[in-house]
Motif scaffolding. Structure first.
Motif: not given
Length: 349
Positions: A159-167, A173-180, A207-215
């Motif tokens: 993934t590129h840039c930031n697309t999570g809850g911060l955005a 958006t893309a981070f939601s797919v990763i999270l799910h 930072w968001e990936l660490q918060k969500a415990d995602i490798p």
């Protein structure tokens, strides 16, 4: 799939909006209280809040904050002031369509209730801004659920840039797919582009990936081609700031390069975005205004100068990926495949 992300980046608190100031991440979590349109404009312009959906949400609250103390009693004067504030807020960042989309929606709402007292109109503006915020939460959750269908087992995702809850309002958006995918136990690892020059990948996504415990593993942007060559990833998934009628997509600078690389290595390339990012008024990406940012973002690393003084700089914040390089666009309404123009028209009318 029912779970809650570990934080919220935008919160309405009755008479002001609170945001995480993203310019301090990842070293510090600083929360800002914004109580005027000017403060919201500054937060958007200086990337204290960023990401197309989050900018739209902030702009909606900003319009209300700008109008709540307006003393005009005639609708014509009030509407004129609303239009002025909306144009001012929209000038903060021109590329992301969500900002203009949210402001246009509010202006249409104001006109629709023009026969009501001004105090009631102000309340309607606030209620609409809250609705936009809540809608984005639901849309982003749906994007993640819909996107699961394109994620293989043991997926390695770049993934590129930031697309999570911060955005966004929540989830991403893309981070939601990763999270799910992570919660569905389909995810092996995320590759995170650092995303020069402002390092949204290393500062925010990591930072968001660490918060969500995602490798995950962080990589410099220029390592993406090597990772693809070595067979280290299964797909690319990222967000969008504006998608035109034919599927051309504006996103963080470097996205087009990744699309070309993915195409050369036969790697699926997905864009994830809510319906509000699709601009049916623009036919192709050639019509998208690309924001040019300050030279110091390139000539300095933090506060340290890394280029000679008086160096000429080209610093576009975004590029446009042609639709033919995009495998599919993931929205809350489903996974949309080419022909994008035909399928957008079927979905959105």
């Amino acid at each position: 799939m029912d779970f809650k992300p570990p934080f919220q980046s935008i919160v309405w608190n009755g008479d002001h909006v609170t945001i995480i100031d993203q310019t301090y991440l990842p070293e510090r979590e600083v929360y800002l209280n914004l109580s005027s349109a000017g403060q919201v404009w500054d937060a958007i312009k200086k990337l204290k809040v960023r990401g197309a959906p989050a900018i739209g949400i902030a702009g909606a609250y900003g319009l209300y904050l700008g109008l709540k103390t307006v003393t005009e009693t005639s609708f014509e004067s009030f509407y004129s002031e609303a239009d002025r504030i909306a144009e001012y807020l929209n000038s903060a960042r021109p590329t992301a369509v969500n900002l203009s989309w949210a402001l246009k929606r509010l202006m249409a709402t104001i006109y629709a209730v023009k026969d009501q007292p001004i105090t009631d109109i102000k309340q309607t503006i606030l209620e609409t801004a809250v609705t936009i915020h809540n809608e984005d939460r639901r849309l982003c959750k749906s994007i993640g659920e819909v996107g699961l269908e394109v994620i293989p087992d043991n997926a390695r995702i770049l993934t590129h840039c930031n697309t999570g809850g911060l955005a966004t309002g929540e989830y991403g958006t893309a981070f939601s797919v990763i999270l799910h995918a992570h919660h569905a136990k389909k995810l092996k690892q995320v590759w995170v582009d650092e995303t020069r020059p402002l390092l949204q990948g290393s500062r925010l996504t990591a930072w968001e990936l660490q918060k969500a415990d995602i490798p995950f593993k962080l990589n410099v942007d220029s390592a993406a081609a090597y990772l693809m060559q070595q067979g280290e990833m299964d797909l690319v998934i990222l967000g969008a700031d504006r998608i035109t009628k034919n599927g051309d997509t504006a996103n963080k600078i470097g996205t087009y390069s990744l699309a070309v690389l993915a195409d050369a290595h036969n790697i699926p390339f997905y864009v994830a975005a809510p319906y509000s990012t699709i601009d049916m008024d623009l036919e192709t990406g050639k019509e998208i205004e690309i924001e040019q940012r300050d030279a110091e973002e390139v000539t300095h690393f933090g506060s340290k100068r890394t280029a000679p003084k008086k160096t000429d700089v080209f610093n576009p914040a975004f590029d446009v990926t042609p639709n033919e390089l995009i495998t599919a666009i993931i929205t809350e309404k489903g996974v949309i495949k080419p022909n994008f123009k035909t399928n957008f028209e079927k979905l959105f009318g």
